[in-house]
Scaffold this active site. Structure first.
Site, PDB file in Angstrom:
ATOM      1  N   CYS A 273       0.819  -1.385   0.024  1.00  0.00           N
ATOM      2  CA  CYS A 273      -0.181  -0.073   0.043  1.00  0.00           C
ATOM      3  C   CYS A 273       0.833   1.272  -0.210  1.00  0.00           C
ATOM      4  O   CYS A 273       0.409   2.288  -0.389  1.00  0.00           O
ATOM      5  CB  CYS A 273      -1.024   0.068   1.349  1.00  0.00           C
ATOM      6  SG  CYS A 273      -1.935  -1.432   1.343  1.00  0.00           S
TER       7      CYS A 273
ATOM      8  N   GLY B  78     -12.687  -9.141  -7.626  1.00  0.00           N
ATOM      9  CA  GLY B  78     -13.453  -8.854  -6.424  1.00  0.00           C
ATOM     10  C   GLY B  78     -12.774  -9.750  -5.383  1.00  0.00           C
ATOM     11  O   GLY B  78     -11.860 -10.491  -5.574  1.00  0.00           O
TER      12      GLY B  78
ATOM     13  N   ARG C 295     -23.055  -6.002   5.702  1.00  0.00           N
ATOM     14  CA  ARG C 295     -22.528  -7.376   5.519  1.00  0.00           C
ATOM     15  C   ARG C 295     -21.389  -7.699   6.403  1.00  0.00           C
ATOM     16  O   ARG C 295     -20.198  -6.982   6.037  1.00  0.00           O
ATOM     17  CB  ARG C 295     -22.173  -7.553   4.089  1.00  0.00           C
ATOM     18  CG  ARG C 295     -22.013  -9.097   3.669  1.00  0.00           C
ATOM     19  CD  ARG C 295     -22.188  -9.282   2.069  1.00  0.00           C
ATOM     20  NE  ARG C 295     -21.548  -8.485   1.244  1.00  0.00           N
ATOM     21  CZ  ARG C 295     -20.466  -8.921   0.644  1.00  0.00           C
ATOM     22  NH1 ARG C 295     -20.035 -10.010   0.803  1.00  0.00           N
ATOM     23  NH2 ARG C 295     -19.734  -7.947  -0.035  1.00  0.00           N
TER      24      ARG C 295
ATOM     25  N   CYS D 162     -12.022  -0.612   3.510  1.00  0.00           N
ATOM     26  CA  CYS D 162     -12.274   0.039   2.115  1.00  0.00           C
ATOM     27  C   CYS D 162     -12.736  -0.497   1.019  1.00  0.00           C
ATOM     28  O   CYS D 162     -12.704  -1.770   0.761  1.00  0.00           O
ATOM     29  CB  CYS D 162     -10.706   0.460   2.005  1.00  0.00           C
ATOM     30  SG  CYS D 162      -9.541  -0.885   1.956  1.00  0.00           S
TER      31      CYS D 162
END
Lengths: 386, 135
Positions: free
Chosen positions: A80, A115, A187, A199
């Protein structure tokens, strides 16, 4: 070492950009940043690209799109912290006198990964047994709540604050406000974290132009100087570590403040690595804005909200602006630069009725066993009036 | 019982009906690591003696994972377990979510899942480990 200025910024709204090529996504922000700086391709001596999933020679593919070929080009992967690390490399080159002007771009397209949670190293002893990034932060959250007697609603309040800020940011992926009940009812991802506390998956890019002080380059607003640039890596610790006190950020912050002579009391605005709600709470403390265990007080009394003493993540942060991992470091630096120049409209931070003068960008990351995180990078920027 | 990837026989020490996870102790300073590395993180020495992970520990923290790595069956309960003061190991918790609590005593169980393949998980009480298939 020479002083270095941020002389141009560029950014696209984070979100779904899967139909745009990786190189074009990055190039759009580079061209915007060059335009803001008033720089021509011949003014640029080096190009640094931070990306995690962008594949080989990302910088050169972006360079081809925007007439920057033939310069020193380097690709930087540091999880990151990739594009913040790229920014540091460019800063180092200019400060040392190796060259006078460099472009830094961060890009990633997470929607292309299909995903789900970010893929980690399958050889890693923890990842191969089911550790995910949300699970890692969830265990920090669980322990923090246990040690300091917080409730799930305390964590949810961090998401509510992030959404309030993100709603004001046209560059944010998520611009809908929320409530504590909605956050808790969303969820589950890794208990106690729900999807509104994580995020989002998205695509994005951001770029800056850096130049040596005295350069003719420069955009609107006051000049923004790099006051501190610090990068460190995690220290191996397998046991006997307090996971509510993030080792690599605590140490990186201390070393950054020591190097520039500034402290938390001098900082007007912060962009921190709020990949999950618990993260922002941990980093209030690790960056020195609250004592260990007392971070929630800054949220409750409004200190870290827009209008407070030291707003954290006025952009909406990773939680709302989004977190295409390689792009987030430069996105933070674009936000801090524009905040210091008074260009942020509805989400503009104000300090005692004036434009903020000093801002801090913090980004960490990298899930690999034995470390709090693999990398941590902190930059402090300030306007010339400092 | 253990995510989507399994340990091979070089990761364990099997003796009789016991199977333990193979760790390493620095021959110079005694630092305990899992798994082995090229150099000791504390003193940089390159010689290690084989050691096994302790079987008993306490739960440091936990989570129920609802979105796991590609291919993993969800939800699953997992956590960090302190096996001694210098060794914290991540793994699945083979206990009911309603029974889980920070600080609870746990036991590390390694079992053979197929020829030459092993998996481990933490359980709340002693159970007899199944027969290992040799290391």
């Amino acid at each position: 070492m020479r002083d270095v200025h941020v002389v141009g910024t560029g950014m696209v709204r984070f979100g779904r950009h899967e139909s745009t090529s990786f190189a074009r996504l990055g190039a759009a922000t580079v061209v915007e940043a060059l335009g803001e700086a008033g720089a021509l391709p011949r003014d640029v001596h080096a190009l640094y690209c931070g990306t995690v999933f962008g594949g080989p020679t990302a910088a050169q593919r972006i360079a081809r799109e925007c007439a920057l070929t033939g310069v020193e080009a380097l690709n930087v992967e540091n999880a990151c912290s990739s594009s913040a690390s790229a920014f540091r490399m460019a800063w180092l080159g200019i400060a040392a006198g190796a060259f006078d002007c460099a472009v830094v771009v961060g890009v990633d397209q997470l929607t292309r990964l299909g995903g789900g949670v970010l893929p980690l190293d399958e050889d890693d002893v923890e990842a191969s047994n089911g550790l995910t990034m949300p699970a890692l932060y969830a265990m920090r959250a669980q322990r923090y709540m246990h040690d300091f007697d917080l409730a799930p609603g305390d964590l949810a309040a961090i998401a509510v604050k992030a959404r309030k800020h993100g709603a004001l940011n046209p560059y944010a992926q998520i611009r809908q406000e929320t409530t504590v009940d909605k956050v808790l009812g969303s969820r589950p991802v890794a208990s106690p974290l729900t999807v509104q506390q994580c995020c989002p998956i998205g695509d994005g890019a951001a770029a800056v132009v850096l130049a040596a002080a005295g350069s003719k380059l420069g955009g609107p607003g006051p000049k923004v100087k790099v006051l501190a640039s610090h990068l460190t890596s995690g220290r191996y610790m397998q046991g006997d570590r307090d996971m509510t006190s993030p080792e690599v950020t605590v140490r990186c912050a201390r070393e950054t403040y020591e190097a520039c002579g500034l402290g938390p009391e001098d900082i007007d605005v912060v962009e921190c690595h709020d990949a999950f709600t618990i993260a922002e709470l941990l980093y209030y403390e690790a960056l020195g804005f609250a004592a260990h265990g007392e971070g929630i007080g800054l949220l409750r009394n409004g200190t870290t909200s827009l209008g407070g003493r030291t707003p954290f993540n006025p952009s909406g942060g990773l939680l709302c602006r989004g977190h295409p991992v390689g792009a987030s470091g430069t996105a933070q630096l674009v936000e801090i630069t524009r905040q210091l120049q008074g260009r942020c409209d509805a989400r503009q931070v104000s300090r005692d009725g004036r434009t903020p003068r000093i801002g801090l960008a913090h980004i960490t990351g990298g899930g690999t066993y034995g470390f709090d995180h693999a990398a941590c990078c902190i930059h402090i920027l300030g306007t010339e009036s400092v | 019982m253990n995510g989507y990837r399994q340990l091979n026989s070089s990761c364990v020490i099997a003796a009789g009906d016991r199977v333990d996870l193979l760790a390493a102790r620095c021959a110079a300073c005694g630092y305990f690591i899992f798994p082995a590395l090229t150099c000791c993180p504390r003193c940089a020495h390159t010689h290690f003696t084989a050691a096994t992970l302790p079987r008993h520990g306490t739960l440091y923290s936990y989570t129920t994972v609802h979105i796991g790595p590609a291919g993993a069956k969800v939800p699953y309960l997992a956590g960090y377990v302190d096996l001694d003061s210098e060794m914290r190991v991540f793994g699945h918790l083979a206990i009911d979510e309603g029974d889980v609590a920070i600080g609870m005593p746990l036991e590390l169980n390694v079992r053979s899942s197929a020829a030459g393949r092993f998996e481990y998980a933490f359980t709340a009480r002693c159970v007899t480990a199944p027969q290992g298939e040799g290391a």
